[in-house]
Design an enzyme around this catalytic site. Structure first.
Site, PDB file in Angstrom:
ATOM      1  N   ARG A  77       1.690 -11.026   3.597  1.00 21.78           N
ATOM      2  CA  ARG A  77       2.797 -10.274   2.747  1.00 21.78           C
ATOM      3  C   ARG A  77       3.914 -10.192   3.587  1.00 21.78           C
ATOM      4  NH1 ARG A  77       0.655  -5.680  -1.355  1.00 21.78           N
ATOM      5  NH2 ARG A  77      -1.047  -6.540  -1.978  1.00 21.78           N
ATOM      6  N   GLU A  91     -12.013   2.131  -7.967  1.00 24.48           N
ATOM      7  CA  GLU A  91     -11.133   2.052  -8.995  1.00 24.48           C
ATOM      8  C   GLU A  91     -11.038   0.727  -9.666  1.00 24.48           C
ATOM      9  OE1 GLU A  91      -6.740   2.285  -8.244  1.00 24.48           O
ATOM     10  OE2 GLU A  91      -7.579   2.607  -6.125  1.00 24.48           O
ATOM     11  N   GLU A 115     -13.633  12.643  -3.222  1.00 23.14           N
ATOM     12  CA  GLU A 115     -14.547  11.570  -2.971  1.00 23.14           C
ATOM     13  C   GLU A 115     -14.868  11.633  -1.595  1.00 23.14           C
ATOM     14  OE1 GLU A 115     -13.523   7.748  -5.196  1.00 23.14           O
ATOM     15  OE2 GLU A 115     -13.027   7.330  -2.958  1.00 23.14           O
ATOM     16  N   GLY A 157      -2.698   2.327  -6.019  1.00 22.66           N
ATOM     17  CA  GLY A 157      -1.824   1.469  -5.059  1.00 22.66           C
ATOM     18  C   GLY A 157      -1.855   2.441  -3.641  1.00 22.66           C
ATOM     19  N   ARG A 212      -4.538  -5.107 -14.342  1.00 26.92           N
ATOM     20  CA  ARG A 212      -3.316  -6.063 -14.346  1.00 26.92           C
ATOM     21  C   ARG A 212      -3.449  -7.164 -13.244  1.00 26.92           C
ATOM     22  NH1 ARG A 212      -1.972  -4.768  -9.116  1.00 26.92           N
ATOM     23  NH2 ARG A 212      -2.228  -2.452  -8.625  1.00 26.92           N
TER      24      ARG A 212
END
Length: 462
Positions: free
Chosen positions: A341, A291, A203, A167, A295
């Protein structure tokens, strides 16, 4: 009723709990809302066939309480649990506990969650499948000495990332060796506090990268993709505005990206809905896997709008033992969808949470408009959880029409009783850079730092 799921416990809250209940109802599956005491009067509780209280408001004593959720399933007679997103949705131990209790976990197998939840292991898995990954450490780094040695090979600037993170959390940037020496132990401490593991990896930091993700569905034997989503407009690595498809990709780039996602997911024997996230370098045309989210995601409605496929219903069918009822050739992309959102946050006060009571509520209606929300008039938004109030989703024949409909939908929305981020979205939709799709993962924060931006947002709020 679908296959072997007789009754479904929804182990989540807010808009995603409402979304899951609606999908289950469409399939004729009775539902049980697992609610904290703070959510006893929630819309999910009102919609479900049954309510099971699982503890007080604090998430660690309710939505994160594995035994309370299992007991709620036993008490209600539910034989399946859908975890939604957040909370325990990517917790392999929870998935194992559900299965051990003789229940159906609506999601991938625990081993898949564990394997892809470990970001370093996910990188190795992707590389083994021939999927490009961002140059970085081959695995987790335990000490600063090994991190400095790795950095010499990879090159600066670098991201220090929590291996168990997600997240957008648990990430720090180092531009040189001195900064790496300062930030490495801090990143380890933060990772330990946030995720229970101090493991981190390095990374390479790609400047001006776009964040593009691919939605997949699998039944454990076969995997299909449902194209990609653009999620580059972020604040503090939290997504604010999403769209599908990405305006940055050529058809050839889209095909290569989506095929790489299917290849990786098939190698996992993936079951359920999942999202593979990538960084895209628009200058070179390269994409790199970063990644996988095992879900359903917050932004899944934009994919549903351009494909016509209900992802949550598909998850329930697959979890119930049905084979994937789609061939790749069945999945067509039509038009453009956007998602805004709407959070209970104040852009004028550094996006400080502003929960309150809904004193006025009217959602927009019309062609190409969809609203996902758990609000109702008189509802008191609890202060204990995520600030997401609603997702305003629009669809158009092309991006220009979708942007115009988004602006119209915002104007038609009436939501009073708390400060929200709607003025920010109005400003975004009026900005020429948005219409030109000229942005990357750092753009929104740069725009917010401009002296005229929040002043404009404030005037719109007034």
């Amino acid at each position: 009723m679908t296959s072997s799921i007789r009754k479904l416990l929804v182990a989540n809250r807010g808009e995603i709990a409402v979304r899951i209940i609606r999908a289950a109802q469409a399939l004729g599956i009775p539902t049980v809302a697992a609610c904290s005491e703070a959510d006893a009067d929630s819309l999910a509780a009102r919609m479900a066939d049954e309510v099971q209280l699982i503890g007080p408001a604090r998430a660690d004593r309710s939505y994160l309480n594995v035994e309370a959720l299992l007991q709620a399933a036993r008490a209600s007679g539910a034989n399946a649990i859908h975890p939604g997103y957040g909370f325990l949705s990517e917790n392999a131990a929870f998935a194992e506990a559900v299965t051990a209790a003789g229940l159906i976990f609506v999601g991938p197998q625990a081993e898949t969650i564990r394997r892809m939840g470990d970001k370093a292991e996910a990188r190795r898995t992707a590389a083994a499948a021939g999927v490009p990954v961002v140059p970085g450490s081959p695995g987790e780094l335990e000490d600063l000495e090994s991190a400095l040695a790795c950095a010499e090979q990879v090159g600066y600037p670098l991201l220090i990332k929590a291996s168990a993170g997600g997240g957008g959390r648990g990430i720090r940037i180092a531009h040189d060796a001195a900064e790496l020496a300062r930030e490495f132990p801090v990143a380890q401490s933060e990772a330990k506090a946030a995720f229970g593991s101090a493991a981190v990896y390095l990374e390479r930091f790609i400047r001006a990268a776009r964040h593009i993700e691919v939605q997949i569905l699998g039944d454990g034997q076969r995997v299909v993709h449902l194209f990609e989503r653009e999620c580059s407009l972020q604040r503090r690595r939290q997504k604010v505005f999403e769209e599908a498809p990405s305006p940055a990709l050529t058809p050839a780039q889209r095909l290569a990206l989506c095929e790489s996602a299917v290849r990786l997911a098939e190698g996992l024997g993936y079951r359920g809905a999942g999202t593979l996230e990538y960084l895209f370098d628009a200058h070179s045309g390269e994409f790199f896997f970063i990644e996988m989210n095992t879900r359903i995601q917050v932004e899944h409605p934009v994919t549903e709008m351009i494909t016509g496929i209900d992802l949550v219903q598909a998850m329930l069918r697959i979890a119930g033992g049905e084979p994937l009822g789609l061939q790749q050739s069945d999945i067509r992309m039509q038009g453009v969808a956007l998602e805004m959102r709407i959070n209970a946050e104040d852009p004028q006060r550094n996006f400080f949470p502003c929960p309150g009571t809904v004193t006025e509520l009217a959602w927009p209606q019309g062609e190409g408009i969809r609203v996902e929300s758990h609000l109702y008039p008189g509802y008191r938004v609890p202060p204990y959880y995520d600030s997401l109030l609603a997702k305003l989703v629009v669809h158009g024949q092309d991006r220009a029409q979708a942007l115009a409909r988004a602006a119209q939908a915002l104007e038609q929305t009436r939501l009073a009783g708390m400060t929200t981020t709607m003025p920010l979205h109005r400003w975004l939709l009026a900005d020429a850079r948005m219409h030109a799709a000229q942005f990357d993962t750092g753009s929104l924060e740069r725009w917010l730092a401009e002296p005229t931006t929040l002043r404009t947002v404030q005037l719109e709020e007034l």
